[in-house]
Design an enzyme around this catalytic site. Sequence first.
Site, PDB file in Angstrom:
ATOM      1  CB  ALA A 441      -0.985  -0.058   1.093  1.00 36.94           C
ATOM      2  CB  CYS A 442       2.131   3.794  -1.750  1.00 39.86           C
ATOM      3  SG  CYS A 442       1.698   3.520  -3.554  1.00 39.86           S
ATOM      4  CG  ASP A 443       0.503   8.815  -0.204  1.00 43.79           C
ATOM      5  OD1 ASP A 443      -0.282   8.712   0.809  1.00 43.79           O
ATOM      6  OD2 ASP A 443       1.515   9.537   0.035  1.00 43.79           O
ATOM      7  CB  ILE A 475      -3.076   4.069   2.507  1.00 46.78           C
ATOM      8  CG1 ILE A 475      -1.714   3.482   2.203  1.00 46.78           C
ATOM      9  CG2 ILE A 475      -3.664   4.146   3.844  1.00 46.78           C
ATOM     10  CD1 ILE A 475      -0.835   4.303   3.354  1.00 46.78           C
TER      11      ILE A 475
END
Length: 529
Positions: A441-443, A475
């Site tokens: 997960a990232c932005d 996220i």
Amino acid sequence: MTTTTSTPRKPGGARIAVQRFGTFLSGMVMPNIAAFIAWGLITAFFIATGWLPNGILGGFGDAGQIGWQGAATALAQAPDGTTFQQYVGLVGPMITYLLPLLIANTGGRMIYGERGGVVASIATMGVIVGSNIPMFIGAMIMGPLAAWLMKQVDKLWDGKIKAGFEMLVNNFSAGILGGLLSVGAFFGIAPIIEAVSNWLEGIVDWLVANSLLPLASIFIEPGKILFLNNAINHGVLTPLGVQQSEQTGKSILFLLEANPGPGVGILIAFAVFGVGMARASAPGAIIIQFFGGIHEIYFPYVLMKPMLVLAAIGGGMAGVATNVAFNTGLRAPASPGSIIAVLIQTAPDSYVGVILSVIVAAAVSFTISAIILRASRKRDLANENAGDLTAAVAATEAAKGKKSSVLGNLAAAGAEAGANVTEEGLVATLERGPIKNIVFACDAGMGSSAMGASVLRNKIKKAGIDEVTVTNKAIANLEDNVDLVITQRELTERAQAKSPSAVHMSVDNFMNSPKYDEVVELLREEGAH
């Protein structure tokens, strides 16, 4: 279960606030880039001036009364004032309805999940039909706003609904609120957004008419290095660019930030005149930046020598000036800013100008960078720490507000990536059941997390382990139904809030964390039980 050993630092300040705002905007746009690309390709092929003009798909020409095709037509007015049946096509409906609704739905989901996305889409229809321009800015406003209002309304009777009436209350409350917001947006928001869009477009037109558009690079290029470009690019340039593209078939605004030339010129200068690790790593960085479109790879090189921002600005201005001179543009956003993506989206009459703009931008930034690097070369050679990218990478990640998997590869190759999950914590996951799904997960849910997922997926495949899925998400889109969530350290706390029952691992470098081997070993042990 979650095992953490540190609390992520919470930076503040106006710059961080702008970065967060830009991240939120890109979070709405980036997951839908594929739709923008599809629209751009359909436009390139099927409009009247496209590669394969087709009235049915392109939305032009007299449809007449020819059976089933007459169902996809609309009344249009000929130059002599008479009306006739015209094909609706794909191009117009996609830019008018599909793209804004996708953005609104994504923004709504980021705020309040699926329910927020539905209400956001309903409300955004009001600004779409209440305006004569593509409502991307309106979608970015109404989508999150409608979802937030739905969330607040639900709080009013949370836990107060009698059993059996939940579905009735939930459906009618969402429908009523969405309908009211849609009507309100039609009369109140749409005219305001249209006026603001026309005002911004007027500024751009004035800059173009007075040959001043290259001056935009004075703000864009330093903004990129400080990771402030998302707010400008996705908040202003992309909506205005799409609007221009609908009218003229192309827009120069898509090239203001995406041109890979300035960064390539700086990296070539380091490959020729740099010293130490900076010179050794520059050739690989050129490939990643030019073909991969990951512009942040050259930011640490600029931060090593801040005067190189002049090279970035000079290259950017030269590239924009070339595009202005040749009246070039792209049909749709080029994302990521790779030369491949740029050429795919280039309008049919703009290839010469676009290619020249990249070459000229690279040449100018290379020349300025070479002068700066040669002027300090003797001093750098005498300094044993010159060319060490470690501090520059750290400064770049501090400016970005989070770790970067791409930048991490520029640091010392043997640097260990940290983790907030201990070895005991990983092994203890056997007690909570087998790991069947892993999410990076990232932005934005793209880019770095996609690369990290690919790395671990390949390791798992080579280990001969089946029935384990490895995916990547934003996220904001995480749900509490995953077994293991892997994030960069600064994002772990946010991920834990979205998936509290999952095991959370935080790494410094998505591309080469040694913790991936521990995950693979754990999966082997689970398979042996």
